[in-house]
Design a protein around this motif. Structure first.
Motif, mmCIF file in Angstrom:
data_model
loop_
_atom_site.group_PDB
_atom_site.id
_atom_site.type_symbol
_atom_site.label_atom_id
_atom_site.label_comp_id
_atom_site.label_asym_id
_atom_site.label_seq_id
_atom_site.Cartn_x
_atom_site.Cartn_y
_atom_site.Cartn_z
ATOM 1 N N GLU A 1 0.832 -1.208 0.000
ATOM 2 C CA GLU A 1 0.000 0.000 0.000
ATOM 3 C C GLU A 1 0.868 1.259 0.000
ATOM 4 O O GLU A 1 0.536 2.235 -0.670
ATOM 5 C CB GLU A 1 -0.948 -0.006 1.203
ATOM 6 N N GLU A 2 1.976 1.219 0.728
ATOM 7 C CA GLU A 2 2.880 2.372 0.733
ATOM 8 C C GLU A 2 3.479 2.587 -0.659
ATOM 9 O O GLU A 2 3.545 3.715 -1.144
ATOM 10 C CB GLU A 2 3.994 2.174 1.762
ATOM 11 N N LYS A 3 3.889 1.499 -1.300
ATOM 12 C CA LYS A 3 4.429 1.609 -2.668
ATOM 13 C C LYS A 3 3.361 2.144 -3.618
ATOM 14 O O LYS A 3 3.643 2.978 -4.472
ATOM 15 C CB LYS A 3 4.940 0.256 -3.151
ATOM 16 N N ARG A 4 2.130 1.652 -3.455
ATOM 17 C CA ARG A 4 1.032 2.128 -4.294
ATOM 18 C C ARG A 4 0.801 3.625 -4.089
ATOM 19 O O ARG A 4 0.632 4.380 -5.052
ATOM 20 C CB ARG A 4 -0.255 1.360 -3.971
ATOM 21 N N ASP A 5 0.823 4.058 -2.834
ATOM 22 C CA ASP A 5 0.604 5.475 -2.531
ATOM 23 C C ASP A 5 1.708 6.337 -3.127
ATOM 24 O O ASP A 5 1.444 7.421 -3.664
ATOM 25 C CB ASP A 5 0.507 5.689 -1.024
ATOM 26 N N ASP A 6 2.964 5.860 -3.035
ATOM 27 C CA ASP A 6 4.083 6.594 -3.627
ATOM 28 C C ASP A 6 3.931 6.678 -5.148
ATOM 29 O O ASP A 6 4.142 7.729 -5.747
ATOM 30 C CB ASP A 6 5.422 5.932 -3.278
ATOM 31 N N LEU A 7 3.545 5.572 -5.750
ATOM 32 C CA LEU A 7 3.344 5.555 -7.201
ATOM 33 C C LEU A 7 2.187 6.464 -7.587
ATOM 34 O O LEU A 7 2.277 7.217 -8.566
ATOM 35 C CB LEU A 7 3.091 4.122 -7.680
ATOM 36 N N GLN A 8 1.098 6.446 -6.821
ATOM 37 C CA GLN A 8 -0.041 7.305 -7.120
ATOM 38 C C GLN A 8 0.336 8.771 -7.003
ATOM 39 O O GLN A 8 -0.095 9.599 -7.815
ATOM 40 C CB GLN A 8 -1.229 6.989 -6.207
ATOM 41 N N ALA A 9 1.155 9.105 -6.014
ATOM 42 C CA ALA A 9 1.604 10.493 -5.863
ATOM 43 C C ALA A 9 2.435 10.911 -7.080
ATOM 44 O O ALA A 9 2.281 12.033 -7.587
ATOM 45 C CB ALA A 9 2.411 10.663 -4.575
ATOM 46 N N ALA A 10 3.286 10.024 -7.562
ATOM 47 C CA ALA A 10 4.090 10.329 -8.747
ATOM 48 C C ALA A 10 3.196 10.484 -9.979
ATOM 49 O O ALA A 10 3.395 11.382 -10.807
ATOM 50 C CB ALA A 10 5.135 9.235 -8.978
ATOM 51 N N ILE A 11 2.201 9.634 -10.110
ATOM 52 C CA ILE A 11 1.257 9.724 -11.231
ATOM 53 C C ILE A 11 0.476 11.034 -11.158
ATOM 54 O O ILE A 11 0.317 11.729 -12.176
ATOM 55 C CB ILE A 11 0.302 8.510 -11.231
ATOM 56 N N ASP A 12 0.020 11.391 -9.973
ATOM 57 C CA ASP A 12 -0.728 12.642 -9.801
ATOM 58 C C ASP A 12 0.135 13.847 -10.172
ATOM 59 O O ASP A 12 -0.332 14.782 -10.825
ATOM 60 C CB ASP A 12 -1.241 12.783 -8.371
ATOM 61 N N HIS A 13 1.387 13.827 -9.758
ATOM 62 C CA HIS A 13 2.298 14.932 -10.067
ATOM 63 C C HIS A 13 2.528 15.037 -11.580
ATOM 64 O O HIS A 13 2.498 16.138 -12.147
ATOM 65 C CB HIS A 13 3.631 14.726 -9.343
ATOM 66 N N LEU A 14 2.726 13.902 -12.217
ATOM 67 C CA LEU A 14 2.922 13.902 -13.668
ATOM 68 C C LEU A 14 1.670 14.390 -14.391
ATOM 69 O O LEU A 14 1.768 15.187 -15.342
ATOM 70 C CB LEU A 14 3.300 12.501 -14.145
ATOM 71 N N ASN A 15 0.505 13.961 -13.943
ATOM 72 C CA ASN A 15 -0.744 14.455 -14.539
ATOM 73 C C ASN A 15 -0.873 15.963 -14.383
ATOM 74 O O ASN A 15 -1.287 16.661 -15.311
ATOM 75 C CB ASN A 15 -1.952 13.761 -13.915
ATOM 76 N N TYR A 16 -0.515 16.487 -13.213
ATOM 77 C CA TYR A 16 -0.566 17.929 -12.983
ATOM 78 C C TYR A 16 0.350 18.647 -13.966
ATOM 79 O O TYR A 16 -0.042 19.641 -14.584
ATOM 80 C CB TYR A 16 -0.166 18.246 -11.541
ATOM 81 N N LYS A 17 1.574 18.134 -14.104
ATOM 82 C CA LYS A 17 2.522 18.772 -15.017
ATOM 83 C C LYS A 17 2.012 18.721 -16.450
ATOM 84 O O LYS A 17 2.156 19.701 -17.195
ATOM 85 C CB LYS A 17 3.901 18.120 -14.899
ATOM 86 N N LEU A 18 1.423 17.615 -16.847
ATOM 87 C CA LEU A 18 0.888 17.509 -18.205
ATOM 88 C C LEU A 18 -0.314 18.433 -18.394
ATOM 89 O O LEU A 18 -0.438 19.088 -19.430
ATOM 90 C CB LEU A 18 0.492 16.068 -18.512
ATOM 91 N N ASN A 19 -1.182 18.501 -17.406
ATOM 92 C CA ASN A 19 -2.372 19.340 -17.515
ATOM 93 C C ASN A 19 -2.044 20.831 -17.507
ATOM 94 O O ASN A 19 -2.834 21.644 -17.982
ATOM 95 C CB ASN A 19 -3.360 19.019 -16.396
ATOM 96 N N HIS A 20 -0.906 21.196 -16.947
ATOM 97 C CA HIS A 20 -0.507 22.600 -16.874
ATOM 98 C C HIS A 20 0.750 22.878 -17.682
ATOM 99 O O HIS A 20 1.422 23.888 -17.466
ATOM 100 C CB HIS A 20 -0.291 23.002 -15.402
ATOM 101 N N PHE A 21 1.057 21.997 -18.611
ATOM 102 C CA PHE A 21 2.293 22.092 -19.385
ATOM 103 C C PHE A 21 2.438 23.447 -20.071
ATOM 104 O O PHE A 21 3.446 24.121 -19.923
ATOM 105 C CB PHE A 21 2.351 20.965 -20.419
ATOM 106 N N TYR A 22 1.422 23.853 -20.814
ATOM 107 C CA TYR A 22 1.530 25.101 -21.572
ATOM 108 C C TYR A 22 1.544 26.324 -20.660
ATOM 109 O O TYR A 22 2.220 27.313 -20.962
ATOM 110 C CB TYR A 22 0.441 25.186 -22.633
ATOM 111 N N ASP A 23 0.835 26.250 -19.538
ATOM 112 C CA ASP A 23 0.891 27.358 -18.578
ATOM 113 C C ASP A 23 2.318 27.559 -18.079
ATOM 114 O O ASP A 23 2.822 28.681 -18.010
ATOM 115 C CB ASP A 23 -0.019 27.089 -17.377
ATOM 116 N N HIS A 24 2.962 26.451 -17.730
ATOM 117 C CA HIS A 24 4.343 26.514 -17.245
ATOM 118 C C HIS A 24 5.286 26.983 -18.343
ATOM 119 O O HIS A 24 6.211 27.760 -18.092
ATOM 120 C CB HIS A 24 4.802 25.161 -16.712
#
Length: 88
Positions: free
Chosen positions: A35-58
């Motif tokens: 579960e800890e590994k899953r949570d770490d992976l989910q946090a990384a996925i969420d961060h990558l999604n954020y960066k992709l969703n705000h790519f052009y803004d950045h």
């Protein structure tokens, strides 16, 4: 599950005495690790999604910062050139 824990679990499973509590504890420990590994992976996925969703803004913000730095540099060079000519 680590090889060591897997061996321990098999030993417990194969043993004649009742050690279901230890078996269950090992499984619960493994679940917590996963579960800890899953949570770490989910946090990384969420961060990558954020960066992709705000790519052009950045990108736009970064490009504007670079343009401002270029203008600042050009102003410094122009001022230095003016100062150098003023010495003659």
């Amino acid at each position: 599950m680590s090889v060591e824990n897997l061996r321990r679990y098999i030993q417990l499973f194969d043993a004649q005495e009742d050690n279901t509590k230890e078996q269950k504890a090992l499984l619960q420990e493994q679940l917590a690790v996963m579960e800890e590994k899953r949570d770490d992976l989910q946090a990384a996925i969420d961060h990558l999604n954020y960066k992709l969703n705000h790519f052009y803004d950045h990108m736009e913000a970064t490009e504007e910062e670079l343009r401002a730095l270029e203008r600042e540099h050009a102003d410094k060079v122009a001022k230095q050139t003016d100062d150098d000519w003023g010495q003659y």
